[in-house]
Design a protein around this motif. Structure first.
Motif, PDB file in Angstrom:
ATOM      1  N   MET A  46       0.830  -1.202   0.000  1.00 52.84           N
ATOM      2  CA  MET A  46       0.000   0.000   0.000  1.00 52.84           C
ATOM      3  C   MET A  46       0.870   1.260   0.000  1.00 52.84           C
ATOM      4  N   ALA A  47       1.993   1.210   0.695  1.00 56.39           N
ATOM      5  CA  ALA A  47       2.908   2.350   0.698  1.00 56.39           C
ATOM      6  C   ALA A  47       3.447   2.603  -0.701  1.00 56.39           C
ATOM      7  N   ASP A  48       3.792   1.503  -1.405  1.00 53.51           N
ATOM      8  CA  ASP A  48       4.273   1.659  -2.778  1.00 53.51           C
ATOM      9  C   ASP A  48       3.157   2.192  -3.676  1.00 53.51           C
ATOM     10  N   ALA A  49       1.903   1.791  -3.394  1.00 47.96           N
ATOM     11  CA  ALA A  49       0.769   2.307  -4.163  1.00 47.96           C
ATOM     12  C   ALA A  49       0.615   3.807  -3.961  1.00 47.96           C
ATOM     13  N   LEU A  50       0.763   4.260  -2.708  1.00 41.44           N
ATOM     14  CA  LEU A  50       0.673   5.695  -2.432  1.00 41.44           C
ATOM     15  C   LEU A  50       1.805   6.453  -3.114  1.00 41.44           C
ATOM     16  N   HIS A  51       2.977   5.818  -3.141  1.00 43.64           N
ATOM     17  CA  HIS A  51       4.125   6.433  -3.814  1.00 43.64           C
ATOM     18  C   HIS A  51       3.829   6.586  -5.304  1.00 43.64           C
ATOM     19  N   ASN A  52       3.246   5.564  -5.915  1.00 46.11           N
ATOM     20  CA  ASN A  52       2.900   5.643  -7.334  1.00 46.11           C
ATOM     21  C   ASN A  52       1.783   6.646  -7.579  1.00 46.11           C
ATOM     22  N   THR A  53       0.871   6.792  -6.604  1.00 44.11           N
ATOM     23  CA  THR A  53      -0.162   7.817  -6.717  1.00 44.11           C
ATOM     24  C   THR A  53       0.464   9.202  -6.764  1.00 44.11           C
ATOM     25  N   ASN A  54       1.482   9.407  -5.944  1.00 34.98           N
ATOM     26  CA  ASN A  54       2.204  10.676  -5.957  1.00 34.98           C
ATOM     27  C   ASN A  54       2.855  10.913  -7.315  1.00 34.98           C
ATOM     28  N   ASP A  55       3.436   9.848  -7.889  1.00 34.98           N
ATOM     29  CA  ASP A  55       4.059   9.986  -9.208  1.00 34.98           C
ATOM     30  C   ASP A  55       3.030  10.354 -10.268  1.00 34.98           C
ATOM     31  N   ALA A  56       1.855   9.716 -10.192  1.00 35.69           N
ATOM     32  CA  ALA A  56       0.800  10.016 -11.152  1.00 35.69           C
ATOM     33  C   ALA A  56       0.362  11.473 -11.026  1.00 35.69           C
ATOM     34  N   ALA A 126       4.097  -6.614  -6.895  1.00 35.12           N
ATOM     35  CA  ALA A 126       5.375  -5.910  -7.026  1.00 35.12           C
ATOM     36  C   ALA A 126       5.986  -6.150  -8.395  1.00 35.12           C
ATOM     37  N   GLY A 127       5.805  -7.353  -8.947  1.00 38.92           N
ATOM     38  CA  GLY A 127       6.316  -7.645 -10.286  1.00 38.92           C
ATOM     39  C   GLY A 127       5.631  -6.792 -11.344  1.00 38.92           C
ATOM     40  N   VAL A 128       4.290  -6.659 -11.242  1.00 31.60           N
ATOM     41  CA  VAL A 128       3.549  -5.792 -12.170  1.00 31.60           C
ATOM     42  C   VAL A 128       4.017  -4.345 -12.033  1.00 31.60           C
ATOM     43  N   ALA A 129       4.189  -3.899 -10.767  1.00 32.50           N
ATOM     44  CA  ALA A 129       4.626  -2.520 -10.524  1.00 32.50           C
ATOM     45  C   ALA A 129       6.008  -2.273 -11.126  1.00 32.50           C
ATOM     46  N   LEU A 130       6.905  -3.250 -10.988  1.00 31.32           N
ATOM     47  CA  LEU A 130       8.248  -3.113 -11.547  1.00 31.32           C
ATOM     48  C   LEU A 130       8.185  -2.980 -13.065  1.00 31.32           C
ATOM     49  N   PHE A 131       7.348  -3.788 -13.698  1.00 28.46           N
ATOM     50  CA  PHE A 131       7.196  -3.728 -15.158  1.00 28.46           C
ATOM     51  C   PHE A 131       6.690  -2.344 -15.586  1.00 28.46           C
ATOM     52  N   VAL A 150      10.851  16.906 -16.741  1.00 26.26           N
ATOM     53  CA  VAL A 150      10.611  15.526 -17.138  1.00 26.26           C
ATOM     54  C   VAL A 150      11.797  14.647 -16.742  1.00 26.26           C
ATOM     55  N   LYS A 151      13.003  15.201 -16.771  1.00 26.68           N
ATOM     56  CA  LYS A 151      14.166  14.430 -16.340  1.00 26.68           C
ATOM     57  C   LYS A 151      14.038  14.035 -14.875  1.00 26.68           C
ATOM     58  N   ALA A 152      13.540  14.968 -14.047  1.00 31.31           N
ATOM     59  CA  ALA A 152      13.326  14.659 -12.635  1.00 31.31           C
ATOM     60  C   ALA A 152      12.297  13.541 -12.487  1.00 31.31           C
ATOM     61  N   ALA A 153      11.220  13.601 -13.304  1.00 28.58           N
ATOM     62  CA  ALA A 153      10.205  12.544 -13.265  1.00 28.58           C
ATOM     63  C   ALA A 153      10.799  11.212 -13.711  1.00 28.58           C
ATOM     64  N   PHE A 154      11.674  11.250 -14.714  1.00 29.35           N
ATOM     65  CA  PHE A 154      12.338  10.035 -15.204  1.00 29.35           C
ATOM     66  C   PHE A 154      13.211   9.403 -14.112  1.00 29.35           C
ATOM     67  N   LEU A 155      14.035  10.227 -13.453  1.00 29.31           N
ATOM     68  CA  LEU A 155      14.889   9.712 -12.385  1.00 29.31           C
ATOM     69  C   LEU A 155      14.061   9.209 -11.207  1.00 29.31           C
ATOM     70  N   HIS A 156      12.973   9.922 -10.905  1.00 31.30           N
ATOM     71  CA  HIS A 156      12.088   9.499  -9.818  1.00 31.30           C
ATOM     72  C   HIS A 156      11.490   8.137 -10.134  1.00 31.30           C
ATOM     73  N   ASN A 157      11.156   7.903 -11.403  1.00 29.62           N
ATOM     74  CA  ASN A 157      10.570   6.628 -11.784  1.00 29.62           C
ATOM     75  C   ASN A 157      11.569   5.484 -11.644  1.00 29.62           C
ATOM     76  N   THR A 159      13.803   5.345  -9.279  1.00 31.69           N
ATOM     77  CA  THR A 159      13.808   5.020  -7.845  1.00 31.69           C
ATOM     78  C   THR A 159      12.552   4.220  -7.475  1.00 31.69           C
ATOM     79  N   ASP A 160      11.438   4.469  -8.158  1.00 34.88           N
ATOM     80  CA  ASP A 160      10.227   3.677  -7.930  1.00 34.88           C
ATOM     81  C   ASP A 160      10.467   2.225  -8.295  1.00 34.88           C
ATOM     82  N   ALA A 161      11.191   2.021  -9.392  1.00 35.61           N
ATOM     83  CA  ALA A 161      11.517   0.656  -9.786  1.00 35.61           C
ATOM     84  C   ALA A 161      12.335  -0.033  -8.698  1.00 35.61           C
ATOM     85  N   GLY A 162      13.247   0.723  -8.072  1.00 34.18           N
ATOM     86  CA  GLY A 162      14.017   0.169  -6.962  1.00 34.18           C
ATOM     87  C   GLY A 162      13.134  -0.206  -5.791  1.00 34.18           C
TER      88      GLY A 162
END
Length: 308
Positions: A46-56, A126-131, A150-157, A159-162
């Motif tokens: 759920m924490a990773d989901a919230l993190h992805n919500t922030n990215d969106a 987590a596998g789907v999220a990584l993909f 956009v470069k910042a968003a790219f680098l942030h993404n 770290t999301d993969a990590g």
């Protein structure tokens, strides 16, 4: 001041579509991770989901900002609409900090009141999220070469993969060895990262909205640059601030020698000041009021510098 927006007309609309599609993809991923986290009982998921919500949300703000910024200045907003992105970021970051604090509370609670976890669901989600993170980073990579945002968003993404890899490994330890304590530890790590990044970005956003001086700019060096221009005798009422994260502005009262008080010399002094401030300090917008020694000034003469 926004010449960097016009160097690639051929890909501008494509870039907008990429931002919009990556936003939708990340929103879909967040919904999926929330559902999977609820089924698996995993706070880390759920924490990773919230993190992805922030990215969106960040991608959506970037998309809207690109659209709004093209409107330019008008009679109501004479500086333009650049700071709309900052207002959105302020709201987003404040909400994210509250979410991060809640995740810390929930992780600590899980240490004392552990709940059963479904390691298989955690690994699958987590596998789907990584993909999705890898695909999003790939889509943003070509755009990141022409835009710092956009470069910042790219680098942030990346770290999301990590983070997704970490959740995937955590799910494996729960599935194979039953180490349920890994889940709240991962939650604390993700929440700590969210709080660290959010607080840092919030400080930057507040500084710009409060019209603070750029953090890497030395006011003493700016004053020295201006005093080096021939004919300049003093500087006061010097103010430097950021219009947004990419544009800096300056205003100042400049005292010039009366012996050089003809119109051509004034133009040369003003032109030299603006050129040096642009070259040495990347200050793109300058408002300079020229005065002569002894002239009355409407404000107090703080920060006055005279030649030795």
């Amino acid at each position: 001041m926004s010449e960097h927006h016009h160097h690639d007309h051929g890909t501008e609309q494509v870039s907008d579509k990429v931002l919009l599609w990556t936003t939708f993809v990340n929103i879909g991923l967040s919904v999926f991770e929330f559902i999977a986290g609820a089924i698996a009982g995993s706070v880390a998921l759920m924490a990773d989901a919230l993190h992805n919500t922030n990215d969106a949300a960040a991608l959506l703000i970037a998309y809207i900002a690109r659209k709004v910024s093209r409107k330019g200045a008008d009679e109501k907003f004479t500086f333009g609409y650049r700071r709309a992105e900052l207002i959105g970021a302020m709201i987003q970051l404040t909400a994210l900090i509250l979410v991060g604090l809640y995740l810390v509370y929930e992780a600590i609670r899980r240490f004392f009141s552990p709940e059963p976890l479904e390691g298989g669901w955690i690994m699958a989600a987590a596998g789907v999220a990584l993909f999705v993170d890898v695909v999003t980073a790939w889509l943003l990579w070509s755009m990141s070469k022409g835009s710092m945002n956009v470069k910042a968003a790219f680098l942030h993404n990346l770290t999301d993969a990590g983070a997704s890899v970490a959740v995937l490994v955590g799910g494996a330890t729960i599935y194979f060895w039953g180490w349920n304590w890994v889940d709240p530890i991962l939650t604390l790590l993700i929440a700590g990262y969210i709080l660290y990044m959010s607080l840092g970005m919030l400080r930057t956003t507040c500084r710009i909205l409060m019209e603070g001086a750029p953090p890497d700019l030395s006011m003493e060096q700016v004053q020295a640059t201006m005093m080096d221009v021939p004919g300049v005798e003093g500087i006061h009422h010097l103010h430097v601030w950021e219009l947004d994260e990419h544009h800096q502005a300056l205003e100042a009262h400049v005292v010039v020698k009366r012996s050089q008080a003809d119109h051509d010399h004034e133009l040369n002094i003003r032109r030299a000041l603006k050129q040096r401030l642009q070259e040495r300090h990347s200050i793109q917008h300058c408002t300079l009021e020229l005065e002569y020694p002894g002239d009355p000034c409407g404000s107090s003469t703080n920060n006055l510098i005279e030649h030795e």
